[in-house]
Design a protein around this motif. Structure first.
Motif, short mmCIF file in Angstrom:
data_model
loop_
_atom_site.label_atom_id
_atom_site.label_comp_id
_atom_site.label_asym_id
_atom_site.label_seq_id
_atom_site.Cartn_x
_atom_site.Cartn_y
_atom_site.Cartn_z
N TYR A 252 77.15 100.13 59.31
CA TYR A 252 77.69 98.98 60.04
C TYR A 252 78.63 99.47 61.15
O TYR A 252 79.28 100.52 61.02
N PHE B 297 81.73 100.08 50.53
CA PHE B 297 81.97 100.63 51.86
C PHE B 297 82.88 101.84 51.80
O PHE B 297 83.79 101.92 50.98
N GLY B 298 82.65 102.76 52.72
CA GLY B 298 83.57 103.86 52.92
C GLY B 298 84.73 103.41 53.79
O GLY B 298 84.77 102.27 54.25
N GLN B 299 85.67 104.33 54.05
CA GLN B 299 86.87 103.97 54.79
C GLN B 299 86.57 103.73 56.26
O GLN B 299 87.23 102.95 56.91
N GLN C 10 81.90 98.11 63.45
CA GLN C 10 82.90 97.06 63.55
C GLN C 10 83.76 97.26 64.78
O GLN C 10 84.51 98.24 64.87
N PHE D 26 81.02 102.19 59.53
CA PHE D 26 81.09 102.28 58.07
C PHE D 26 79.71 102.57 57.51
O PHE D 26 78.72 101.97 57.93
#
Lengths: 111, 114
Positions: free
Chosen positions: A36, A101-103, A38, A89
Motif C-alpha cells: 500500500y 501491516f509493517g511500520q 499512503q 506499507f
C-alpha cells in the motif's frame, strides 16, 4: 508473534532512478501480501498484491518480488517520480480477515 | 464510483469522553475493517465486520467497540477516551467473499484526545 517489518524506515532517491523497498515477514504460513502507498492526509492506497504461489508480479512501473525461503518481500518502482513520494506499507494476511501491516518506509524523491 | 467514506474528518475530545466514528463502504462491499494508526506507526488492526457480525478483533480493550448496520455501514465507538487513543482511525472495506481480499481504505478520522 506475527509481525511484518521493514528494513529501512526512510529511502531517498533521485527522480528517474529505480526504488526498492524491502519488507520481512515472520509468518511462513502467510499466503497473501499487499503493498500500500499512503500519502500525507490520505488513507492507504492499494498498489499491488501477490499470492504465495508466485515469485514475481508486475504492474504499471511497479514489481513485487516474493522470496518465501527467506520470508522477504520487495517493491520495485521504476523511474521514480515526485508523485511516488509517500509512505509504503507491506501487509500480510495470515489469519482470516486479519491484515497485518509493517511500520512503513517513507520514500522521498528528489527532483 | 464512490470510495470508502469516513466521518468526521477530525474529532477533538477530552479524556473520559466517548467518540463515535462512522464509515460507509464501497457499494457492494459487505466487509468493513477498522484500523488505528498512531503518529509515525503502522496500522493496528481493530475490528472486522461482515454481514452485520463481528468476525475478528485485534488486541484492544473492550472500550473499543463497534457495529455494522444492515446497509453495511459501520460505526466505531471508543468509550472512556485516553490520551493515547489520539490517532488516525482508518476504515476499509472489501467484497467479503472470503479471505485474501484487497482492502480499500477511506481517508480516516483524526481523533485528538486532550
Amino acid at each position: 508473534g506475527e509481525s511484518v517489518g521493514l528494513h529501512l524506515p526512510t529511502l531517498s532517491v533521485q527522480e528517474g532512478d529505480n526504488s526498492i523497498i524491502n519488507c520481512a515477514y515472520s509468518n511462513s504460513a502467510s499466503d497473501y501480501f499487499i503493498w500500500y502507498k499512503q500519502e500525507s492526509g490520505k488513507g492507504p492506497q492499494f498498489i499491488i498484491d501477490i499470492r504465495s504461489n508466485m515469485d514475481k508480479r508486475q504492474g504499471q512501473r511497479v514489481t513485487v518480488l516474493l522470496n518465501k525461503t527467506v520470508k522477504h518481500l520487495s517493491l520495485q518502482i521504476a523511474a521514480t517520480q515526485p508523485g511516488d513520494s509517500a509512505v509504503y506499507f507491506c501487509a500480510e494476511i495470515s489469519a482470516w480477515g486479519k491484515l497485518i501491516f509493517g511500520q512503513g518506509t517513507e520514500l522521498s524523491v528528489k527532483p | 464510483e464512490a470510495g470508502v467514506t469516513q466521518s468526521p474528518t477530525h474529532l477533538i475530545k477530552t479524556r473520559g469522553q466517548q467518540a463515535t466514528l462512522r464509515c460507509s463502504p464501497i457499494s457492494g462491499h459487505t466487509s468493513v475493517y477498522w484500523y488505528q494508526q498512531a503518529l509515525g506507526l503502522g496500522l493496528q488492526f481493530l475490528l472486522w465486520y461482515d454481514e452485520g457480525e463481528e468476525r475478528n478483533r485485534g488486541n484492544f480493550p473492550p472500550r473499543f467497540s463497534g457495529r455494522q448496520f444492515p446497509n453495511y455501514s459501520s460505526e466505531l465507538n471508543v468509550n472512556a477516551l485516553e490520551l493515547e487513543d489520539s490517532a488516525l482511525y482508518l476504515c476499509a472495506s472489501s467484497l467479503g467473499q472470503g479471505y485474501n481480499e484487497k482492502l480499500f481504505f477511506g481517508s480516516g478520522t483524526q481523533l485528538s484526545v486532550l
